[in-house]
Design an enzyme around this catalytic site. Structure first.
Site, PDB file in Angstrom:
ATOM      1  N   LYS A 239       0.861  -1.176   0.000  1.00 50.78           N
ATOM      2  CA  LYS A 239       0.000   0.000   0.000  1.00 50.78           C
ATOM      3  C   LYS A 239       0.898   1.226   0.000  1.00 50.78           C
ATOM      4  O   LYS A 239       1.645   1.470   0.944  1.00 50.78           O
ATOM      5  CB  LYS A 239      -0.914   0.009   1.228  1.00 50.78           C
ATOM      6  CG  LYS A 239      -1.872   1.202   1.256  1.00 50.78           C
ATOM      7  CD  LYS A 239      -2.768   1.157   2.472  1.00 50.78           C
ATOM      8  CE  LYS A 239      -3.728   2.337   2.506  1.00 50.78           C
ATOM      9  NZ  LYS A 239      -4.598   2.320   3.692  1.00 50.78           N
TER      10      LYS A 239
ATOM     11  N   ARG B  88     -10.783   9.803   1.030  1.00 53.17           N
ATOM     12  CA  ARG B  88     -10.704  10.475   2.339  1.00 53.17           C
ATOM     13  C   ARG B  88     -11.829  11.483   2.515  1.00 53.17           C
ATOM     14  O   ARG B  88     -12.279  11.731   3.634  1.00 53.17           O
ATOM     15  CB  ARG B  88      -9.328  11.117   2.499  1.00 53.17           C
ATOM     16  CG  ARG B  88      -8.232  10.067   2.659  1.00 53.17           C
ATOM     17  CD  ARG B  88      -6.843  10.639   2.659  1.00 53.17           C
ATOM     18  NE  ARG B  88      -5.841   9.566   2.776  1.00 53.17           N
ATOM     19  CZ  ARG B  88      -4.553   9.712   2.570  1.00 53.17           C
ATOM     20  NH1 ARG B  88      -4.072  10.918   2.255  1.00 53.17           N
ATOM     21  NH2 ARG B  88      -3.722   8.694   2.680  1.00 53.17           N
TER      22      ARG B  88
ATOM     23  N   LYS C 269      -2.114  -1.572  -3.693  1.00 50.91           N
ATOM     24  CA  LYS C 269      -2.960  -0.380  -3.720  1.00 50.91           C
ATOM     25  C   LYS C 269      -2.076   0.856  -3.848  1.00 50.91           C
ATOM     26  O   LYS C 269      -1.121   0.976  -3.077  1.00 50.91           O
ATOM     27  CB  LYS C 269      -3.786  -0.302  -2.428  1.00 50.91           C
ATOM     28  CG  LYS C 269      -4.714   0.890  -2.336  1.00 50.91           C
ATOM     29  CD  LYS C 269      -5.474   0.894  -1.013  1.00 50.91           C
ATOM     30  CE  LYS C 269      -6.413   2.093  -0.908  1.00 50.91           C
ATOM     31  NZ  LYS C 269      -7.133   2.125   0.380  1.00 50.91           N
TER      32      LYS C 269
END
Length: 431
Positions: free
Chosen positions: A299, A309, A352
């Site tokens: 990640k 977010r 990711k």
């Protein structure tokens, strides 16, 4: 052998059971003539029909001679082979095309691409709704709230909108989801204790979904950022340092709470060292040996997370996440993380973001026998959506191509906000 189908439908029909009637090569309109005796007069009924032939417009009209197989063979041996259609002439090239001898190439890769049938036969990667995990945002409200930076995505009411969205996904074969909660600010603390509240938003949603759809595969996110008043994935010391081992202790309690609610796959996304092994041990100690772990192995500290977010209102209150998420410039480091996660008991390894990190997906695919997952993150989704709205690209084609690229790179599982839309495309639906 030619196969002919006659359909008595209006001639302006677009499809017959997903057959494209406008572009199909063997389709033509005919008139079905029927004689109707109406009193002393005879009327003609012209019913429009569609005739679909697998071999195109030409019918095979050869009559059988009645000869046996031996007689037919004898005719051929005697030089009396039956006539067949002539070899079609070579299509003419446009005026001005240079006349040159053919290149002496023994291998011409285009031969395997010259028709749709051949291209389909030799296709190496395939995409199915079963490859998708659908990320869903949930909140405590009853109404669904649109997410401005992610067109088509909503914060779903956990008792109503969530159930409806999961039902739509299941209708097109998407039967795996991952939940992300929008936690009320009043429940956020520096240590993120709400993360392991067994009557919290995520455990309640899991129990509701499992009651409605027992065979639904539910992935959960394990990290403190949605529950932390600091917005970080771990506990922040007063000097801003993210405390590793103390955070892992909290994550283990969060994982157990989710497993107890009925989660199928626990997904630690925090990037703390040693958390996979600790979570595996905690789950096993509580009798959840059957619950899988999908580790966010590689990640990256990426700028592609912005819309996500916003969706969870989980931006860090200070600093950034570069001390625990990976440097986007690093490639070999992914092998270090993968080796540790595999040794600690991870069942799946995740990369990711996805599309900008195809090389990392391939790296893990080539170096691990575990299933590889890829997360097509919010920034990737929003860019395709925005360009589609502005007519800069064909949104649907780019969406499907991007997903196929992830499969080609080696991803077995794809977390994507396009899951429902792509599932409908794969099922031939347009909504």
């Amino acid at each position: 052998m030619a196969c002919t189908t006659i359909a008595s439908v209006p001639t302006n029909v677009q499809t017959i059971k997903r057959l494209d009637c406008q572009s199909y090569a063997g389709l033509r309109r005919v008139r079905n003539v029927r004689f109707i005796n109406a009193g002393n007069s005879i009327k003609l009924s012209m019913r429009p029909q569609l005739v679909v032939r697998a071999s195109g417009e030409h019918e095979i009209k050869a009559k059988k001679s009645g000869k046996s197989i031996q007689e037919c063979e004898a005719d051929v041996i005697a030089g009396n082979a039956p006539e067949a259609p002539p070899v079609p002439p070579k299509p003419a090239a446009p005026t001005g095309t240079p006349v040159i001898p053919a290149f002496p190439l023994k291998r011409r890769p285009r031969r395997n691409r010259r028709s749709p049938v051949l291209r389909a036969a030799f296709q190496e990667s395939h995409l199915s709704p079963s490859n998708f995990v659908y990320p869903l945002f949930i909140h405590e409200g009853e109404e669904d709230t649109p997410i401005g930076a992610m067109p088509g995505c909503y914060r779903l009411g956990w008792r109503h909108g969530l159930i409806e969205e999961v039902s739509k996904a299941r209708d097109v074969g998407v039967n795996s989801i991952v939940l992300f909660p929008k936690v009320p600010d009043g429940l956020k603390t520096p240590t993120g204790d709400e993360a392991f509240n067994e009557n919290g938003l995520v455990p309640r949603a899991i129990r509701l979904l499992k009651d409605k759809y027992p065979d639904l595969v539910i992935y959960t996110d394990v990290a403190l950022d949605p529950y932390s008043s600091d917005g970080h994935d771990g506990i922040c010391r007063e000097d801003g340092v993210i405390m590793n081992d103390e955070t892992v202790y909290q994550l283990c309690k969060q994982a157990v709470a989710q497993a107890r609610a009925g989660a199928d796959v626990i997904s630690p996304s925090d990037m703390m060292d040693g958390r996979v092994g600790a979570i595996r041990e905690a789950l096993d100690d509580e009798g959840f040996q059957h619950v899988s772990i999908m580790s966010y192995t590689a990640k990256y500290a990426s700028a592609f997370y912005g819309p996500f977010r916003e969706a969870l209102d989980s931006n860090p209150r200070f600093g950034d996440k570069k001390t625990y998420q990976m440097n986007p410039a690093n490639y070999r480091e992914a092998l270090v993380e993968a080796s540790a996660d595999e040794a600690e008991g991870a069942d799946m390894l995740l990369v990711k973001p996805a599309l900008p990190y195809l090389d990392v997906i391939r790296l893990l695919r080539d170096n691990s026998s575990l299933p590889i997952a890829a997360y097509q993150v919010s920034g990737e989704y929003s860019m395709i959506k925005a360009a589609g709205v502005l007519k800069m690209i064909d949104e649907e084609k780019v969406m499907m191509e991007s997903l196929m690229c992830l499969r080609r790179a080696g991803a077995d599982v794809i977390l994507t906000y396009f899951a429902l839309q792509a599932g409908r495309c794969l099922c031939g639906e347009k909504r």
